[in-house]
Design a protein around this motif. Sequence first.
Motif, mmCIF file in Angstrom:
data_model
loop_
_atom_site.group_PDB
_atom_site.id
_atom_site.type_symbol
_atom_site.label_atom_id
_atom_site.label_comp_id
_atom_site.label_asym_id
_atom_site.label_seq_id
_atom_site.Cartn_x
_atom_site.Cartn_y
_atom_site.Cartn_z
ATOM 1 N N ALA A 150 0.818 -1.208 0.000
ATOM 2 C CA ALA A 150 0.000 0.000 0.000
ATOM 3 C C ALA A 150 0.851 1.257 0.000
ATOM 4 C CB ALA A 150 -0.910 -0.022 1.217
ATOM 5 N N LYS A 151 1.900 1.249 0.801
ATOM 6 C CA LYS A 151 2.669 2.482 0.948
ATOM 7 C C LYS A 151 3.385 2.875 -0.348
ATOM 8 C CE LYS A 151 2.942 2.333 5.842
ATOM 9 N NZ LYS A 151 3.652 1.637 6.899
ATOM 10 N N PRO A 152 4.166 1.946 -0.987
ATOM 11 C CA PRO A 152 4.798 2.357 -2.250
ATOM 12 C C PRO A 152 3.780 2.732 -3.302
ATOM 13 C CG PRO A 152 5.218 0.026 -1.774
ATOM 14 C CD PRO A 152 4.566 0.593 -0.583
ATOM 15 N N LEU A 153 2.699 1.980 -3.338
ATOM 16 C CA LEU A 153 1.680 2.248 -4.348
ATOM 17 C C LEU A 153 1.098 3.640 -4.171
ATOM 18 C CD1 LEU A 153 0.673 0.550 -6.624
ATOM 19 C CD2 LEU A 153 -1.285 -0.113 -5.234
ATOM 20 N N ILE A 154 0.700 3.903 -2.922
ATOM 21 C CA ILE A 154 0.117 5.220 -2.639
ATOM 22 C C ILE A 154 1.177 6.287 -2.875
ATOM 23 C CG2 ILE A 154 -0.826 6.677 -0.785
ATOM 24 C CD1 ILE A 154 -2.078 4.042 0.319
ATOM 25 N N GLY A 155 2.441 5.975 -2.488
ATOM 26 C CA GLY A 155 3.534 6.933 -2.656
ATOM 27 C C GLY A 155 3.742 7.270 -4.120
ATOM 28 N N VAL A 156 3.929 6.228 -4.947
ATOM 29 C CA VAL A 156 4.251 6.457 -6.359
ATOM 30 C C VAL A 156 3.102 7.170 -7.059
ATOM 31 C CG1 VAL A 156 4.674 5.279 -8.558
ATOM 32 C CG2 VAL A 156 5.847 4.527 -6.483
ATOM 33 N N THR A 157 1.877 6.624 -6.874
ATOM 34 C CA THR A 157 0.737 7.243 -7.568
ATOM 35 C C THR A 157 0.523 8.657 -7.079
ATOM 36 O OG1 THR A 157 -0.676 6.148 -5.974
ATOM 37 C CG2 THR A 157 -0.502 5.109 -8.118
ATOM 38 N N GLY A 158 0.784 8.848 -5.821
ATOM 39 C CA GLY A 158 0.637 10.196 -5.247
ATOM 40 C C GLY A 158 1.594 11.149 -5.930
ATOM 41 N N VAL A 159 2.858 10.718 -6.039
ATOM 42 C CA VAL A 159 3.861 11.593 -6.662
ATOM 43 C C VAL A 159 3.465 11.889 -8.100
ATOM 44 C CG1 VAL A 159 6.265 11.695 -7.437
ATOM 45 C CG2 VAL A 159 5.743 10.872 -5.141
ATOM 46 N N ILE A 160 3.071 10.793 -8.833
ATOM 47 C CA ILE A 160 2.663 10.996 -10.237
ATOM 48 C C ILE A 160 1.495 11.960 -10.327
ATOM 49 C CG2 ILE A 160 1.592 9.811 -12.220
ATOM 50 C CD1 ILE A 160 3.371 7.398 -11.510
ATOM 51 N N PHE A 161 0.569 11.814 -9.363
ATOM 52 C CA PHE A 161 -0.601 12.676 -9.390
ATOM 53 C C PHE A 161 -0.215 14.142 -9.190
ATOM 54 C CE2 PHE A 161 -4.032 14.809 -7.062
ATOM 55 C CZ PHE A 161 -5.049 14.693 -8.015
ATOM 56 N N VAL A 162 0.674 14.351 -8.223
ATOM 57 C CA VAL A 162 1.072 15.738 -7.935
ATOM 58 C C VAL A 162 1.770 16.338 -9.154
ATOM 59 C CG1 VAL A 162 2.597 17.164 -6.510
ATOM 60 C CG2 VAL A 162 1.202 15.385 -5.444
ATOM 61 N N ILE A 163 2.726 15.519 -9.758
ATOM 62 C CA ILE A 163 3.449 16.027 -10.933
ATOM 63 C C ILE A 163 2.454 16.319 -12.066
ATOM 64 C CG2 ILE A 163 5.129 15.408 -12.732
ATOM 65 C CD1 ILE A 163 6.597 13.770 -10.534
ATOM 66 N N SER A 164 1.505 15.376 -12.252
ATOM 67 C CA SER A 164 0.546 15.530 -13.356
ATOM 68 C C SER A 164 -0.280 16.786 -13.185
ATOM 69 C CB SER A 164 -0.396 14.321 -13.412
ATOM 70 O OG SER A 164 0.363 13.167 -13.464
ATOM 71 N N VAL A 165 -0.751 16.987 -11.934
ATOM 72 C CA VAL A 165 -1.557 18.185 -11.674
ATOM 73 C C VAL A 165 -0.748 19.421 -12.012
ATOM 74 C CG1 VAL A 165 -2.582 19.557 -9.820
ATOM 75 C CG2 VAL A 165 -3.056 17.124 -9.971
#
Length: 760
Positions: A16-31
């Motif tokens: 959960a943590k890496p998944l949430i971490g990676v997708t979170g980072v991608i989401f922030v960059i994408s935004v």
Amino acid sequence: MPQMPNTIPFRKSLQAKPLIGVTGVIFVISVFVYIVVPLVAEQKMTDEMIKHTKGIGSISASSLSSAVFFEDIEIVEKVVQDIREYDEVRYIAVFDAANKVMYETQKGRYAAGLTAMPHLKDEYSIIDSSVILKKAIRNNNENIGFLLIEVSLRSVQKEIEQFRATIALFVLGSFIFSIVAVILLFRPIMQRIKSLVIAAESITQGALTERAPTKGNDEISHLAIAFNTMVDSVVRLYNDISYTNSNLEKIVEERTAALMNEVEVRKLTEENLIVARNKAEESNRTKSAFLASMSHELRTPLNSIIGFAQILREDEDVTARNKHYLDMMYRSGSHLLDLINDILDISKIEAGQLDLYPEQSLLADIVESVRSIFSVKAAEKDLLFIINVDPFCPISIIADARRLRQVLINLIGNAIKFTEKGSIKLLVEVTDTSPEEGTYTLLFRVIDTGCGIDSSQIERIFKPFMQQSSRYSEGTGLGLAISSKIIEKMGGKIQIKSELDKGTEFYFELTLVSPDFSHDVIPHKDDSHRIQATKGQNLVALIVDDVLTNRVLLSVILESIDFECHEAENGKQAIEMIESLNPTIVFMDLMMPIMDGKEAVDIIRNTMNNQTLPIIAVTADVMTSSKESLLEIGFNDVVSKPFTIEQIHATISQFVHVDAEDGIVEGDNSHTIMNIILDEDKELTIQSTVAALLTLPSEQSNALFAAIELQDFEEMLHILHSQPTDNPWLTKVTHILEKAAELYDYKYFSKLLEEYFITK
Ligand code: ADP
């Protein structure tokens, strides 16, 4: 032990943590990319468009300069057509100097003129997705009109929208990619962890041979190896414990048996101890009871011996030789009494029953009583007896005066006993005062110039029955043991300084409360029970005792001071006699058959409700009944056997007062006529008094001494008062004899008679 959960919720799983971490980072960059990059790009493209529009504007404005100046519409139209070549141009208008439209591509779009467009202030402006450029048309540096060009920004916006769509697509792709990547990456790790968990679960459920798979050389395989090693240790420990457990039961059984044995032994010991303690208490009780009864048995006959010896000693008929024997008898009896008192005291001390009864006492009284006891003895041995009381000493103190006196008597008695020449000193000094506490610290010192005490003997002489080993002396060896305990109980310690053949000093300090600080008045003896005898009234005493000699002794003493005496053998008889006799005073023994003294008093006070009759307890038992307890149950005072004549007189004086006219008043020693004579006229001795009386005519002097012998004081005073008053000596003598009669100082009268018979 905590159970291992079968399924772990996703949010708690390792992935959960890496998944949430990676997708979170991608989401922030994408935004960021989605919002910021198009904005920047749009700005840039808009700027380009403005620049381009400005370029067109500048070229066209200079091309329009002469056409506007000459108002040549054709040329104007041609220049406008050239501008329209550009794709994005939506509107073009040319104005003259008066702001009037010379030409426009769409009629009336800005017809209201520039004044109607206040926002169009500068060279260009962006309105409704268009860039509107206003360019001045100059001729020779003079504004002759201006050109208005509107360029659409639609194409820019379209491009930006496409750009955004591309970014969104990219973000979505990254999202899906990262999720798949994390899941794929973690799957083997999760699987290996799961097999570790399964192995742990199997071991927990008892499959002790199960182990975790350890293939590979990464952290998980290291974890599995560590886990397996730990399981090995646990299994070994488990085997050890199983082995110990199998033995434990046996050990517990053995230990329990041993403990049971121990408990048994302890119980037995405890029982033995209880038996021993009960025996000890029993024997202590027996000892106390024995001492109490012994004391009673000894005191009762001693009472008669001392009492009758004292009475007979005073008798005129007794020859001088017999008087001497009676003196010896009296002294031996008193010595025996001292011995009994000492033995009782020491057994009280041993039983922890030595109680103090502190009360307000005059320090001078204590010192004076000691002086009166020893001044003659010291003089007999030719010793100087010095008493010095510090003038700063308190007048009255709160202390058990009887016990303090007992200690001083012991120390001074010893000092006189062990001193052959020189002096005995009693010094009382103040060493400290505390007005806040209301206390004085007094130092009592008894100093002699006697034989001294060897330093090796000092410890010994404080032990009961111990004397200096090298020196036998008369005495029991109990005095110092008792005195040191009494002083200890009063909060002090007897100490010694001594030098052989030079002398000894015994000293102790006591911190005593003194009423002097509170200026309390010394309470007078309670007069409420004092009976005022009226003229002609009979004084009746009831003597209650089962022992005949005791009754006779008291009767003799009381009859000598004009009491009519009646006797009862027990409490029951006494109660019957009180009703018929209405006595003035009752002397009641405590231990009697049928009804004892305490029960009788209880009936007199509570059943007969007679509260005023003075009842004096006469007891030979000083062990078990304290004075306080006897006063509490209704006695008015206590006289202990053996008693002296003076003690009986003093006791009566508290309750019976007889007027001078009635002839008798018992003697309070401090007010005897001897003292009065000394106070009033030191020359008036017994001899001179008798001599003065013998100056009377012989008939009258004979009648006067006969009246004295018969204790008929009325007659005596009558004879004296009938004499002429011109003889000052006789007047003085009359006055003294009046006082002696008033105080009933029979001692004085017997001395007068003695002298009279000698002179005659
Ligand atoms: P007792 O005087 O009856 O023998 P005490 O306990 O009063 O008993 O004294 C114990 C012993 O201490 C005495 O026998 C004597 O040997 C010694 N002693 C006490 N006072 C003195 C003194 N002032 N001088 C010399 N010896 C003393």
